[in-house]
Design an enzyme around this catalytic site. Structure first.
Site, PDB file in Angstrom:
ATOM      1  N   GLY A   1      32.984 -41.816  24.128  1.00 26.13           N
ATOM      2  CA  GLY A   1      30.940 -40.984  24.373  1.00 26.13           C
ATOM      3  C   GLY A   1      30.676 -41.430  26.123  1.00 26.13           C
ATOM      4  O   GLY A   1      29.635 -40.783  26.490  1.00 26.13           O
TER       5      GLY A   1
ATOM      6  N   TYR B   1      31.653 -26.380  31.483  1.00 26.41           N
ATOM      7  CA  TYR B   1      29.956 -26.588  31.405  1.00 26.41           C
ATOM      8  C   TYR B   1      29.319 -27.086  32.370  1.00 26.41           C
ATOM      9  O   TYR B   1      27.837 -27.011  32.103  1.00 26.41           O
ATOM     10  CB  TYR B   1      30.433 -28.588  31.102  1.00 26.41           C
ATOM     11  CG  TYR B   1      31.376 -29.106  30.017  1.00 26.41           C
ATOM     12  CD1 TYR B   1      31.651 -28.451  29.129  1.00 26.41           C
ATOM     13  CD2 TYR B   1      32.396 -29.327  30.838  1.00 26.41           C
ATOM     14  CE1 TYR B   1      32.736 -28.303  28.182  1.00 26.41           C
ATOM     15  CE2 TYR B   1      33.283 -29.632  30.572  1.00 26.41           C
ATOM     16  CZ  TYR B   1      33.176 -29.164  29.027  1.00 26.41           C
ATOM     17  OH  TYR B   1      34.758 -29.656  27.782  1.00 26.41           O
TER      18      TYR B   1
ATOM     19  N   TYR C   1      39.472 -34.982  32.349  1.00 25.39           N
ATOM     20  CA  TYR C   1      39.146 -33.835  32.305  1.00 25.39           C
ATOM     21  C   TYR C   1      39.616 -33.391  33.338  1.00 25.39           C
ATOM     22  O   TYR C   1      38.505 -31.838  32.767  1.00 25.39           O
ATOM     23  CB  TYR C   1      37.737 -33.276  31.115  1.00 25.39           C
ATOM     24  CG  TYR C   1      37.683 -34.222  30.033  1.00 25.39           C
ATOM     25  CD1 TYR C   1      38.600 -34.434  28.704  1.00 25.39           C
ATOM     26  CD2 TYR C   1      36.409 -35.331  29.672  1.00 25.39           C
ATOM     27  CE1 TYR C   1      38.287 -34.951  27.448  1.00 25.39           C
ATOM     28  CE2 TYR C   1      36.537 -36.582  28.616  1.00 25.39           C
ATOM     29  CZ  TYR C   1      37.327 -36.270  28.427  1.00 25.39           C
ATOM     30  OH  TYR C   1      37.269 -36.916  27.100  1.00 25.39           O
TER      31      TYR C   1
ATOM     32  N   CYS D   1      41.179 -14.082  40.771  1.00 22.27           N
ATOM     33  CA  CYS D   1      40.566 -13.034  40.295  1.00 22.27           C
ATOM     34  C   CYS D   1      39.570 -13.002  39.196  1.00 22.27           C
ATOM     35  O   CYS D   1      40.200 -12.224  38.057  1.00 22.27           O
ATOM     36  CB  CYS D   1      41.431 -11.454  40.087  1.00 22.27           C
ATOM     37  SG  CYS D   1      42.246 -12.299  41.529  1.00 22.27           S
ATOM     38  N   GLU D   2      38.515 -13.365  39.067  1.00 19.41           N
ATOM     39  CA  GLU D   2      36.986 -13.706  38.370  1.00 19.41           C
ATOM     40  C   GLU D   2      36.340 -14.722  39.359  1.00 19.41           C
ATOM     41  O   GLU D   2      36.568 -15.420  40.241  1.00 19.41           O
ATOM     42  CB  GLU D   2      37.666 -15.042  36.952  1.00 19.41           C
ATOM     43  CG  GLU D   2      36.956 -15.005  36.162  1.00 19.41           C
ATOM     44  CD  GLU D   2      37.401 -15.249  34.697  1.00 19.41           C
ATOM     45  OE1 GLU D   2      38.760 -15.110  34.668  1.00 19.41           O
ATOM     46  OE2 GLU D   2      36.901 -16.029  33.786  1.00 19.41           O
TER      47      GLU D   2
ATOM     48  N   ARG E   1      36.217 -27.720  34.634  1.00 17.96           N
ATOM     49  CA  ARG E   1      34.580 -28.420  34.617  1.00 17.96           C
ATOM     50  C   ARG E   1      33.378 -27.500  34.612  1.00 17.96           C
ATOM     51  O   ARG E   1      32.532 -27.503  33.889  1.00 17.96           O
ATOM     52  CB  ARG E   1      34.640 -30.152  34.373  1.00 17.96           C
ATOM     53  CG  ARG E   1      35.419 -30.570  33.830  1.00 17.96           C
ATOM     54  CD  ARG E   1      35.416 -32.632  34.004  1.00 17.96           C
ATOM     55  NE  ARG E   1      34.351 -32.440  32.931  1.00 17.96           N
ATOM     56  CZ  ARG E   1      33.331 -32.764  33.330  1.00 17.96           C
ATOM     57  NH1 ARG E   1      33.209 -32.855  35.141  1.00 17.96           N
ATOM     58  NH2 ARG E   1      31.682 -33.035  33.158  1.00 17.96           N
TER      59      ARG E   1
HETATM   60  C1  PLP Z   1      37.449 -37.462  23.599  1.00 21.33           C
HETATM   61  C2  PLP Z   1      37.408 -38.398  22.320  1.00 21.33           C
HETATM   62  C3  PLP Z   1      37.046 -39.683  22.778  1.00 21.33           C
HETATM   63  C4  PLP Z   1      36.666 -39.858  24.459  1.00 21.33           C
HETATM   64  O1  PLP Z   1      35.822 -39.568  24.363  1.00 21.33           O
HETATM   65  P1  PLP Z   1      35.100 -39.806  25.884  1.00 21.33           P
HETATM   66  O2  PLP Z   1      33.922 -38.960  26.226  1.00 21.33           O
HETATM   67  O3  PLP Z   1      35.841 -39.361  26.886  1.00 21.33           O
HETATM   68  O4  PLP Z   1      34.745 -41.271  26.136  1.00 21.33           O
HETATM   69  C5  PLP Z   1      36.714 -40.901  21.931  1.00 21.33           C
HETATM   70  N1  PLP Z   1      37.635 -40.808  20.388  1.00 21.33           N
HETATM   71  C6  PLP Z   1      38.158 -39.307  19.963  1.00 21.33           C
HETATM   72  C7  PLP Z   1      38.140 -39.356  18.595  1.00 21.33           C
HETATM   73  C8  PLP Z   1      37.457 -38.457  21.437  1.00 21.33           C
HETATM   74  O5  PLP Z   1      37.807 -37.247  20.178  1.00 21.33           O
END
Ligand code: PLP
Length: 421
Positions: A229, A313, A378, A342-343, A309
């Protein structure tokens, strides 16, 4: 911490290689990754006992191999990711485990694999405990707990709280212990991951929730995982997280648990985005410049099949121009950047909700290059063959060499699996 980043809108080189040379050698579109950037991010997290890379962010086996050689282990969320990790040389049963399977379900293949290869599992649903226990009684498991709250850069990347499908609800831990006991499984790990691209305030709340959850399980807990995260800056206004502060919070949590349990607790972190986002560049060629009423469009040979992305998002990526002749004139204009698909959503400069936005960029023409930056996480991992586009190549810059780590797909690749009986 204030970001010292500046994102320039003219860029003639990537990690020491001329953009025009990379385009000449590998064609466009193509992804370019700078290994030194990944190395810096690994070093940032050295205070944690274990760095477990969430490979879904960028799972090319050459990248996984380079991480392995630098002491990083991996997380796998599917059978395919387990196969990638094995191919890249990770050993499931090393200490710490080279591969951990983390998911909310076992499909039949992934259950077979974790049983046969003895891959540790971080369980995200109570049913998984029974499914694993019936096949492999006596193992150690970890529980992924949904602490009842979550946060991400988008609602779609929030992985906690009652709206999220992820993890075991924090009040169901006792039920899980009963299920584990029935099969002789021991809960030795606890894990929380509340979302992707969140912020330090929300991440910090996880420490308290983790401590409480570990107290419910008790002394069998040997490892705690802070999840991933960690955000990265996608624009000059966004700061880097204060990693020292973040580590200190987890360190204090670990110490309290060690005091309570009377044994050492291993502290893992599980980043995806943080390790790879900044290393990646999507290099494209401008193939058309057109005027639609008031708006100028730069249309590229890369689309959302290459980088999803923005359409998923409304994500913001820094953009730079590299002129084919290397010229540096700084005349700028407001433009919309789109792809070939084509979108109408095939726009790189869009905001959440699909609203098309303009970006101030250097004047450029057909044949000049456009680089979408901070595109390591991603990005290629979500590439598709939509519109029957070939997935583009990936290039790794390592020790002053630009190495092809995945070739461009061909028409033959595209059609290889189809049958017309
Ligand atoms: C996607 C994910 C992460 C990594 O998330 P980031 O935001 O890219 O750091 C870590 N643990 C689990 C279980 C995930 O599904």
């Amino acid at each position: 911490m204030i970001s010292s980043l500046t994102f320039e809108t003219l860029r003639n080189e990537i990690a020491g290689f001329a953009v025009a040379d990379l385009a000449q050698q590998f064609g466009t579109p193509c992804y370019v990754y700078d290994l030194e950037s990944i190395e810096r991010r690994i070093a940032d997290l050295a205070a944690f006992d274990v760095i477990r890379y969430a490979q879904k962010a960028l799972s090319n086996i050459a990248i996984l191999d380079r991480m392995r050689r630098r002491g990083v282990v991996v997380d796998a969320v599917s059978a395919g990711e387990i196969h990638r990790a094995l191919k890249a040389g990770f050993v499931p049963n090393s200490q710490p485990a080279g591969i951990v399977y983390t998911a909310d379900v076992f499909d039949r293949e992934s259950l077979d694999l974790v049983v046969e290869r003895n891959i540790p599992v971080n369980v995200g649903s109570p049913d998984m405990i029974d499914q694993l226990g019936e096949r492999a009684p006596g193992r150690n498991i970890a529980l992924r707990i949904n602490p009842g709250f979550g946060h991400g850069h988008s609602q779609k990347t929030n992985t906690g709280g009652p709206q999220s499908k992820h993890g075991i609800w924090h009040t169901s831990i006792d039920d899980c212990l009963v299920r584990a006991d029935r099969h002789g499984l021991t809960v030795t790990g606890m894990h929380m991951h509340i979302g992707s691209g969140t912020d330090i305030e929300h991440l910090s709340q996880v420490c308290g929730a983790m401590e409480a959850a570990c107290q419910v399980v008790g002394r069998t807990v040997k490892t705690i995982s802070a999840g991933g995260g960690l955000p990265v800056p996608y624009s000059a206004e966004q700061p880097y997280v204060d990693l020292e502060q973040y580590f200190n919070l987890w360190q204090a949590t670990r110490h309290r648990l060690q005091d309570a349990f009377g044994h050492s607790i291993e502290l893992e972190i599980e980043p995806g985005r943080y390790l790879v986002a900044e290393s990646g560049y999507l290099l494209a060629e401008i193939r058309a410049v057109k005027q639609m009423g008031e708006n100028t469009f730069y249309l590229l040979d890369a689309g959302f099949n290459d980088l999803a992305r923005p359409i998923l998002y409304g994500a913001y990526h820094p953009i730079a121009i590299a002129r084919r002749d290397g010229s540096g004139g700084r005349v700028e204009q407001d433009v919309i950047v789109g792809g070939p698909l084509c979108e109408s959503g095939d726009i790189f400069t869009q905001e959440e909700g699909g609203f098309v936005a303009r970006r101030r960029l250097p004047a450029a023409g057909v044949g000049d290059f456009l680089i979408l930056e901070v595109a390591g996480a991603y990005a290629y991992a979500m590439a598709s063959n939509y519109n029957s586009k070939y997935r583009c190549p990936e290039v790794l810059i390592e020790n002053g060499e630009a190495k092809l780590i995945r070739r461009r797909e061909t028409a033959e690749d595209l059609l290889r699996l189809e049958l017309n009986p």
